[in-house]
Design a protein around this motif. Sequence first.
Motif, PDB file in Angstrom:
ATOM      1  N   ILE A  70      10.493   3.806   0.140  1.00  0.00           N
ATOM      2  CA  ILE A  70       9.145   3.888   0.694  1.00  0.00           C
ATOM      3  C   ILE A  70       8.196   4.255  -0.438  1.00  0.00           C
ATOM      4  N   ALA A  95       1.765   3.017  -0.279  1.00  0.00           N
ATOM      5  CA  ALA A  95       1.652   2.018   0.787  1.00  0.00           C
ATOM      6  C   ALA A  95       0.512   2.323   1.760  1.00  0.00           C
ATOM      7  N   TYR A 126      -1.342  -7.169   3.154  1.00  0.00           N
ATOM      8  CA  TYR A 126      -0.022  -6.763   3.619  1.00  0.00           C
ATOM      9  C   TYR A 126      -0.190  -5.865   4.837  1.00  0.00           C
ATOM     10  N   ILE A 141       2.082  -3.072   7.146  1.00  0.00           N
ATOM     11  CA  ILE A 141       3.293  -2.267   7.284  1.00  0.00           C
ATOM     12  C   ILE A 141       3.724  -2.304   8.743  1.00  0.00           C
ATOM     13  N   LYS A 142       4.945  -2.776   8.969  1.00  0.00           N
ATOM     14  CA  LYS A 142       5.461  -2.884  10.333  1.00  0.00           C
ATOM     15  C   LYS A 142       6.290  -1.661  10.717  1.00  0.00           C
ATOM     16  N   PHE A 193       8.353   2.110   8.964  1.00  0.00           N
ATOM     17  CA  PHE A 193       8.952   2.971   7.943  1.00  0.00           C
ATOM     18  C   PHE A 193      10.233   3.532   8.545  1.00  0.00           C
ATOM     19  N   ALA A 248      11.112   0.320   4.058  1.00  0.00           N
ATOM     20  CA  ALA A 248       9.838  -0.041   4.691  1.00  0.00           C
ATOM     21  C   ALA A 248       9.879  -1.532   5.005  1.00  0.00           C
ATOM     22  N   ILE A 282       7.637  -4.711   5.709  1.00  0.00           N
ATOM     23  CA  ILE A 282       6.244  -5.087   5.413  1.00  0.00           C
ATOM     24  C   ILE A 282       6.092  -6.601   5.557  1.00  0.00           C
TER      25      ILE A 282
END
Length: 191
Positions: free
Chosen positions: A144, A148, A170, A172-173, A175, A182, A184
């Motif tokens: 991670i 981000a 991008y 982030i879907k 963590f 992560a 992404i």
Amino acid sequence: MALPIPPLELLMRFGIDIIAVLLLIFGMYYRRRYDKEFATTAVMFNVATFSVLIILSSVEFGVAAGFGLFAILALFRLRSEQFDKVEISYFFASIAIALVCSVTGTMLGLVATVVVFLLLSAFILDHPRFLQAVSGVKIVLDEIDHRALTDEPAMRTDLGKRLGVEVIYYEIKAFDYVNETALINVFFRNK
């Protein structure tokens, strides 16, 4: 059972339909994406939809039957391969052309105008000069990155270097702090 429209008008409607769907799928979609399976599926689905709707227009067809038809299509969709967003648009346009061409009671001039509008819309909206192509990919980072969430430009630059592309955006879907990963979605253009 009699035809719902005169044979000459039926041939003209089918002619408009088949010319339009061939222009849409083989003139636009296939030339840009080269997916033979999808092109064949979209054209066959158009012809089948046109045929079914012409027959249904000659019989009493209630709302319940219409919902039944859409339920069958939904089941078909659940069991088939996933389409990307552009493919869904072309597929829907192919069905829309069949629907517009097969609805009896509409004047041929209106049918032709709506079909031309659909084709022009597809040509303009999917033209590479109008909207530059941006691709997307889902990646899993094995650590991670602390930037981000806090430093978007630095994270975009880092992702661009890793992937060798120009990262536009991008998302982030997820963590996973247990596994330190992560998930992404990265949207990019090739350099």
